[in-house]
Design a protein around this motif. Sequence first.
Motif, PDB file in Angstrom:
ATOM      1  N   GLY A   1       5.643  -3.400  11.600  1.00  0.00           N
ATOM      2  CA  GLY A   1       5.648  -2.156  11.131  1.00  0.00           C
ATOM      3  C   GLY A   1       4.244  -1.938  10.222  1.00  0.00           C
ATOM      4  N   LEU A   2       3.559  -0.807  10.384  1.00  0.00           N
ATOM      5  CA  LEU A   2       2.494  -0.620   9.773  1.00  0.00           C
ATOM      6  C   LEU A   2       2.870  -0.709   8.194  1.00  0.00           C
ATOM      7  CD1 LEU A   2      -0.500  -0.064  10.122  1.00  0.00           C
ATOM      8  CD2 LEU A   2      -0.041   2.301  10.359  1.00  0.00           C
ATOM      9  N   GLU A   3       3.804  -0.392   7.813  1.00  0.00           N
ATOM     10  CA  GLU A   3       3.822  -0.220   6.435  1.00  0.00           C
ATOM     11  C   GLU A   3       4.174  -1.485   5.848  1.00  0.00           C
ATOM     12  OE1 GLU A   3       3.603   2.415   4.287  1.00  0.00           O
ATOM     13  OE2 GLU A   3       2.953   3.411   6.255  1.00  0.00           O
ATOM     14  N   ALA A   4       4.797  -2.143   6.537  1.00  0.00           N
ATOM     15  CA  ALA A   4       4.948  -3.914   5.981  1.00  0.00           C
ATOM     16  C   ALA A   4       3.643  -4.539   6.018  1.00  0.00           C
ATOM     17  CB  ALA A   4       6.008  -4.348   7.034  1.00  0.00           C
ATOM     18  N   GLY A   5       2.823  -4.189   7.307  1.00  0.00           N
ATOM     19  CA  GLY A   5       1.461  -4.637   7.192  1.00  0.00           C
ATOM     20  C   GLY A   5       0.662  -4.273   6.117  1.00  0.00           C
ATOM     21  N   LYS A   6       0.673  -3.078   5.843  1.00  0.00           N
ATOM     22  CA  LYS A   6       0.126  -2.508   4.430  1.00  0.00           C
ATOM     23  C   LYS A   6       0.533  -3.075   3.269  1.00  0.00           C
ATOM     24  CE  LYS A   6      -1.378   1.856   6.355  1.00  0.00           C
ATOM     25  NZ  LYS A   6      -1.135   3.720   6.247  1.00  0.00           N
ATOM     26  N   LEU A   7       1.624  -3.619   3.078  1.00  0.00           N
ATOM     27  CA  LEU A   7       2.042  -4.256   1.929  1.00  0.00           C
ATOM     28  C   LEU A   7       1.419  -5.834   1.857  1.00  0.00           C
ATOM     29  CD1 LEU A   7       6.032  -3.872   1.673  1.00  0.00           C
ATOM     30  CD2 LEU A   7       4.147  -2.899   0.035  1.00  0.00           C
ATOM     31  N   LYS A   8       1.154  -6.315   3.027  1.00  0.00           N
ATOM     32  CA  LYS A   8       0.606  -7.582   3.081  1.00  0.00           C
ATOM     33  C   LYS A   8      -1.090  -7.322   2.600  1.00  0.00           C
ATOM     34  CE  LYS A   8       3.392  -9.969   6.470  1.00  0.00           C
ATOM     35  NZ  LYS A   8       3.685 -10.354   7.827  1.00  0.00           N
ATOM     36  N   LEU A   9      -1.452  -6.199   3.392  1.00  0.00           N
ATOM     37  CA  LEU A   9      -2.906  -5.883   2.928  1.00  0.00           C
ATOM     38  C   LEU A   9      -3.071  -5.627   1.401  1.00  0.00           C
ATOM     39  CD1 LEU A   9      -5.922  -5.470   3.874  1.00  0.00           C
ATOM     40  CD2 LEU A   9      -4.996  -3.026   4.168  1.00  0.00           C
ATOM     41  N   GLN A  10      -2.110  -5.231   0.697  1.00  0.00           N
ATOM     42  CA  GLN A  10      -2.379  -4.781  -0.683  1.00  0.00           C
ATOM     43  C   GLN A  10      -2.278  -6.218  -1.258  1.00  0.00           C
ATOM     44  OE1 GLN A  10      -3.204  -2.155  -2.222  1.00  0.00           O
ATOM     45  NE2 GLN A  10      -3.235  -3.493  -4.104  1.00  0.00           N
ATOM     46  N   GLN A  11      -1.483  -7.318  -0.743  1.00  0.00           N
ATOM     47  CA  GLN A  11      -1.628  -8.796  -1.646  1.00  0.00           C
ATOM     48  C   GLN A  11      -2.891  -9.318  -1.438  1.00  0.00           C
ATOM     49  OE1 GLN A  11       1.322 -11.033   0.708  1.00  0.00           O
ATOM     50  NE2 GLN A  11       2.966 -10.381  -0.456  1.00  0.00           N
ATOM     51  N   ASN A  12      -3.596  -9.050  -0.136  1.00  0.00           N
ATOM     52  CA  ASN A  12      -4.926  -9.370   0.167  1.00  0.00           C
ATOM     53  C   ASN A  12      -5.776  -8.863  -0.753  1.00  0.00           C
ATOM     54  OD1 ASN A  12      -6.484 -10.384   3.248  1.00  0.00           O
ATOM     55  ND2 ASN A  12      -7.267 -10.469   1.146  1.00  0.00           N
ATOM     56  N   ILE A  13      -5.873  -7.483  -1.127  1.00  0.00           N
ATOM     57  CA  ILE A  13      -6.555  -6.919  -1.991  1.00  0.00           C
ATOM     58  C   ILE A  13      -6.640  -7.524  -3.302  1.00  0.00           C
ATOM     59  CG2 ILE A  13      -6.907  -4.554  -3.262  1.00  0.00           C
ATOM     60  CD1 ILE A  13      -6.061  -3.457  -0.410  1.00  0.00           C
ATOM     61  N   ASP A  14      -5.162  -7.671  -3.840  1.00  0.00           N
ATOM     62  CA  ASP A  14      -5.045  -8.349  -5.078  1.00  0.00           C
ATOM     63  C   ASP A  14      -5.546  -9.598  -5.034  1.00  0.00           C
ATOM     64  OD1 ASP A  14      -3.428  -6.242  -5.645  1.00  0.00           O
ATOM     65  OD2 ASP A  14      -1.387  -6.814  -5.339  1.00  0.00           O
ATOM     66  N   TYR A  15      -5.420 -10.505  -4.130  1.00  0.00           N
ATOM     67  CA  TYR A  15      -6.004 -11.815  -4.337  1.00  0.00           C
ATOM     68  C   TYR A  15      -7.516 -11.556  -4.485  1.00  0.00           C
ATOM     69  CZ  TYR A  15      -1.840 -13.515  -2.208  1.00  0.00           C
ATOM     70  OH  TYR A  15      -0.315 -14.095  -1.806  1.00  0.00           O
TER      71      TYR A  15
END
Length: 416
Positions: free
Chosen positions: A148-162
């Motif tokens: 799902g897109l929301e789960a994907g967005k959580l991963k994207l937020q991790q990438n932004i944090d990295y």
Amino acid sequence: MKILLENALVLKDAFSQPKRAKVLIENGKISKLDDFVEEVVDERYDLSGKLIIPGLINAHTHAAMTLMRGIAEDMYLHDWLFKRIFPIEDRLNPEDVYYGTMLSQMEMARKGIVGYVDMYFHCDAVARAALDFGMKALVTRGLTDVNGLEAGKLKLQQNIDYFQRWHGKEGLILVGFGPHAPYSCSTAYIDHIAKTAYELGATVTIHLYESKQENYSLKELLKTKLSECKVIFAHCVHINKQDMKLLSSENFFVAHNPTSNLKLANGIAPIQRMLKENIRVCLGTDGAASNNTLDIWHEMRLATLLQKKDNPINMKVEEALAMATINGAKASGLTTGTIEIGGDADLVVLDIEKPWYLPQQYLKSHLVHSVNSLDVFATMVKGRWVYFDNNFPTIKESQIRSKFEGVIKKLIDTKN
Ligand code: NI
């Protein structure tokens, strides 16, 4: 800190010829080259019988997959990934990824690689491993929205944090974004990732047309913001002529992984046709679970031979060397891929006092067609030896080995 390398032959870039030159390194950068007098230095190395070349770049890998080397043989990509690899990856913790990445870096440094483009998860551990080892890395978090897109967005937020934590760290680490593939990311998700990457000025890397089962449109994909990003497309085995034209852009690179493509029965990427379309091609090993070695020399030779199967004029020595050095450097942004004044001292020292480097008039051919990666005598990243004459000066080798073995024992013990 001044380091002088003397009495070696130096190949400054893929297109020049080796010649005798001195190299002076000051604070991680090459400050003098060719002939000069420098009497007072901190370290001086007599490299008689050696050849210095620009460091190799591994433009596509999943470094921590050394943990799964040899674990899934004789399988097609889909089963390999979904039945064997993903279930193990679900159990990996950050410490596991750290030691998998460390072992991978030992292998890469041993074989002359100074930097790599990684797509994985627990990226704090990947970046920490690169920093501890002293190797350059473009770190990306593998991103999917299959849940799902929301789960994907959580991963994207991790990438932004990295990105915020690590990008630019000590001149060694860059952080990019890693949408896994068009079959595991919706177009809307890829657009969202690409917009983020574009705003941050970060590089994107994505698997593209790896197997012939993959059914999507690059043209549609490039209607997203991805078209304006700097992108490394890994594989591109099953790419048609129209799509090739779309990749002919100075923002785009193709990371060619010939061993992994053959081993997973995906075929041979049409590299010669890509070169004719002025596509910028670099080389990757892919992960150790599908290769199983992290050896850019091997990829160079295999890539060359595969393209020559129809016509011996395909893929010249210079093209192969450029893919392994300057093209990978430009794609990743990690280094210059050359030996030049002002550039980071990212270089490889090869022991060429071996029968297979004679006659020495044709050294560049030998670098592609008769080299042995274990002839690497030393590897330097940003003026620091990360491998030197059977030693890894930046780490405790025995400790990494035993920790790695501990992780493997845990993974195998809990397999069922
Ligand atoms: Ni891959």
